[in-house]
Scaffold this active site. Structure first.
Site, PDB file in Angstrom:
ATOM      1  N   LYS A 103      -2.897   6.460   1.433  1.00 27.91           N
ATOM      2  CA  LYS A 103      -2.546   7.180   2.940  1.00 27.91           C
ATOM      3  C   LYS A 103      -1.347   8.240   2.657  1.00 27.91           C
ATOM      4  O   LYS A 103      -0.332   8.000   2.647  1.00 27.91           O
ATOM      5  CB  LYS A 103      -2.044   6.392   3.877  1.00 27.91           C
ATOM      6  CG  LYS A 103      -2.936   5.324   4.594  1.00 27.91           C
ATOM      7  CD  LYS A 103      -2.417   4.286   5.445  1.00 27.91           C
ATOM      8  CE  LYS A 103      -1.981   4.941   7.004  1.00 27.91           C
ATOM      9  NZ  LYS A 103      -3.380   5.127   7.771  1.00 27.91           N
TER      10      LYS A 103
ATOM     11  N   GLU B  47     -16.160   5.614   5.124  1.00 27.72           N
ATOM     12  CA  GLU B  47     -15.422   5.261   6.140  1.00 27.72           C
ATOM     13  C   GLU B  47     -15.181   6.327   7.072  1.00 27.72           C
ATOM     14  O   GLU B  47     -15.875   7.244   6.913  1.00 27.72           O
ATOM     15  CB  GLU B  47     -14.080   4.891   5.754  1.00 27.72           C
ATOM     16  CG  GLU B  47     -13.155   5.883   5.149  1.00 27.72           C
ATOM     17  CD  GLU B  47     -11.608   5.642   5.048  1.00 27.72           C
ATOM     18  OE1 GLU B  47     -11.292   4.679   5.323  1.00 27.72           O
ATOM     19  OE2 GLU B  47     -11.252   6.311   3.980  1.00 27.72           O
TER      20      GLU B  47
ATOM     21  N   ARG C 165       0.891  -1.049   0.037  1.00 30.67           N
ATOM     22  CA  ARG C 165       0.014  -0.026   0.148  1.00 30.67           C
ATOM     23  C   ARG C 165       0.947   1.304  -0.144  1.00 30.67           C
ATOM     24  O   ARG C 165       0.674   2.422  -0.574  1.00 30.67           O
ATOM     25  CB  ARG C 165      -0.822   0.082   1.299  1.00 30.67           C
ATOM     26  CG  ARG C 165      -1.906   0.836   1.021  1.00 30.67           C
ATOM     27  CD  ARG C 165      -3.037   0.744   2.079  1.00 30.67           C
ATOM     28  NE  ARG C 165      -2.489   0.938   3.414  1.00 30.67           N
ATOM     29  CZ  ARG C 165      -3.186   0.447   4.458  1.00 30.67           C
ATOM     30  NH1 ARG C 165      -4.388   0.086   4.809  1.00 30.67           N
ATOM     31  NH2 ARG C 165      -2.525   0.625   5.849  1.00 30.67           N
TER      32      ARG C 165
HETATM   33  N1  PLP Z   1      -9.141   4.090   6.796  1.00 29.71           N
HETATM   34  C1  PLP Z   1      -8.318   5.229   7.133  1.00 29.71           C
HETATM   35  C2  PLP Z   1      -8.808   6.512   6.563  1.00 29.71           C
HETATM   36  C3  PLP Z   1      -7.082   5.040   7.748  1.00 29.71           C
HETATM   37  O1  PLP Z   1      -6.606   5.866   8.345  1.00 29.71           O
HETATM   38  C4  PLP Z   1      -7.012   3.443   8.441  1.00 29.71           C
HETATM   39  C5  PLP Z   1      -5.915   3.364   9.072  1.00 29.71           C
HETATM   40  O2  PLP Z   1      -4.691   3.181   8.761  1.00 29.71           O
HETATM   41  C6  PLP Z   1      -7.895   2.770   7.951  1.00 29.71           C
HETATM   42  C7  PLP Z   1      -8.826   3.004   7.321  1.00 29.71           C
HETATM   43  C8  PLP Z   1      -7.625   1.139   8.577  1.00 29.71           C
HETATM   44  O3  PLP Z   1      -6.506   0.744   7.620  1.00 29.71           O
HETATM   45  P1  PLP Z   1      -5.605  -0.470   8.310  1.00 29.71           P
HETATM   46  O4  PLP Z   1      -6.216  -1.484   8.748  1.00 29.71           O
HETATM   47  O5  PLP Z   1      -4.728  -1.105   7.113  1.00 29.71           O
HETATM   48  O6  PLP Z   1      -5.042   0.122   9.429  1.00 29.71           O
HETATM   49  C1  COI Z   2      -3.769   3.230  11.528  1.00 34.79           C
HETATM   50  O1  COI Z   2      -4.792   2.684  12.067  1.00 34.79           O
HETATM   51  O2  COI Z   2      -2.598   2.825  11.703  1.00 34.79           O
HETATM   52  C2  COI Z   2      -4.097   4.718  11.244  1.00 34.79           C
HETATM   53  O3  COI Z   2      -3.227   5.305  10.619  1.00 34.79           O
HETATM   54  C3  COI Z   2      -5.181   5.519  11.409  1.00 34.79           C
HETATM   55  C4  COI Z   2      -4.728   6.861  12.245  1.00 34.79           C
HETATM   56  C5  COI Z   2      -6.256   7.123  12.682  1.00 34.79           C
HETATM   57  C6  COI Z   2      -3.877   6.552  13.491  1.00 34.79           C
END
Ligand code: PLP
Ligand code: COI
Length: 343
Positions: free
Chosen positions: A184, A220, A82
């Site tokens: 991200k 989300e 990612r």
């Molecule tokens: N959506 C957003 C906007 C986020 O910042 C995060 C965190 O990283 C997620 C979803 C969840 O992603 P992950 O499960 O890969 O941490």
């Molecule tokens: C994560 O879950 O790793 C994120 O980047 C989300 C953030 C709100 C801390």
């Protein structure tokens, strides 16, 4: 090895400077060998591309201590993938996957004393990030970059407990000006700061963002994806190409289908169907899976009794299975848990 003397159980989700961070620089078209450093500060030119045009991307993953005392990280290969997608979208160079995985190993090993003990409720959060580091004044990508991984021990992102998590349907859009909601990138998150401060001031924990075109579909929150559970026990999660492809959500979908034998639907989820759900969870690395107790859609309140005092039964099963895999008490699919040998 001696663990740091920290009250692990009361850690917030915050930044604490640990001993080492990993740094690698990109110059003249190539990454250098990379190294660990004790220096937590970065000195850059005032005109660095990251300051002027927010050319920066990041990732988030966690290191855990398993019940039998091993140190592991969860699916770091997906964070590498990612990060590459995010970087390419912002015209940044790819940080090679094998280098990413090696850097994760190095930085966790160097900060082994900061990996919270099993059962403490805390974890070591890893924040890999990359930014354009040389000066740029015309609008164009940088030629030089820095890739870094910082680490910080963290507690839960959502406190939960006495007060249930409350979210609101927001009229703010989260997307950065050029619609990069599914990566991200720093600018996406900067664009969500107004909305999150506004939500907090009004007593909500998070915003439920809707699709920018029709404003009828659930996307989300600012830091996590959604998982809903229908009254007949089906797991439903929004399908959208403008949300972050959460690694936690993708893992939970697989856990639900293949381990728990639940029916899962990845599909468009309309705001109008929110009152029909029995459970709602926010899922992400930081959030793990946090139960939502109340959703406020302007003048309508949707109460989810399952997210009030305790987690709903399906959310709980998902939570227990995922964290069991992460903490080594349940065998997960091949390759999900990557052990880091600490000598
Ligand atoms: N959506 C957003 C906007 C986020 O910042 C995060 C965190 O990283 C997620 C979803 C969840 O992603 P992950 O499960 O890969 O941490
Ligand atoms: C994560 O879950 O790793 C994120 O980047 C989300 C953030 C709100 C801390």
């Amino acid at each position: 090895m001696a663990k740091k003397d920290i009250d692990w159980g009361s850690l917030p989700f915050g930044y604490m400077e640990t001993d080492y961070r990993y740094v690698s620089n990109f110059k003249n078209g190539a990454w250098d060998n990379g190294e660990l450093t004790k220096d937590a500060n970065i000195t850059l030119n005032e005109c660095a591309c990251v300051f002027q045009y927010a050319q920066t991307v990041f990732e988030g993953l966690k290191a855990y201590t398993t019940k039998d005392g091993r140190t592991v990280v969860f699916r770091p290969d997906l964070n590498a993938d990612r990060l590459r997608d995010s970087a390419l979208r912002l015209k940044m160079p790819e940080f090679p996957k094998e280098r990413f995985l090696e850097a994760v190993d190095m930085v966790v090993k160097a900060n082994a004393d900061w990996v919270p003990p099993y059962g403490s409720g805390a974890t070591l959060y890893l924040r890999p990030f990359m930014f354009g580091s040389n000066s740029v004044i015309g609008v164009k990508p940088a030629d030089e970059y820095q890739f870094r991984i910082l680490t910080t021990p963290v507690g839960p992102y959502f406190k939960g407990g006495a007060k249930p998590i409350t979210i609101r349907v927001t009229d703010f859009d989260r997307a950065a000006p050029h619609g990069t909601g599914n990566i991200k990138a720093g600018l996406n998150y900067a664009m969500s700061l107004y909305a999150i401060v506004d939500a907090h001031e009004k007593g909500f924990d998070e915003n439920m963002y809707l699709d920018a075109t029709t404003r009828t579909k659930v996307e989300e929150t600012g830091g996590a994806n959604f998982l809903f559970v229908t009254k007949d026990g089906k797991v439903v999660t929004p399908k959208s190409d403008s949300i972050l492809p959460s690694i936690t959500r993708r893992s939970l979908v697989q856990v639900a289908r293949d381990i728990l034998g639940l029916e899962v639907e990845e599909r468009e989820v309309f705001v109008d169907e929110l009152p029909d759900f029995a459970e709602c969870g926010l899922c992400g690395t930081a959030a793990v899976i946090s139960p939502v107790g109340k959703i406020v859609n302007h003048d309508k309140e949707i109460l989810l009794p399952a997210g009030m005092e305790n987690m709903g039964p399906v959310t709980k099963k998902l939570y227990d299975t995922l964290t069991g895999i992460q903490m080594g008490t349940i065998d997960g699919p091949e390759g999900w848990v990557h052990e880091i040998k600490i000598d």
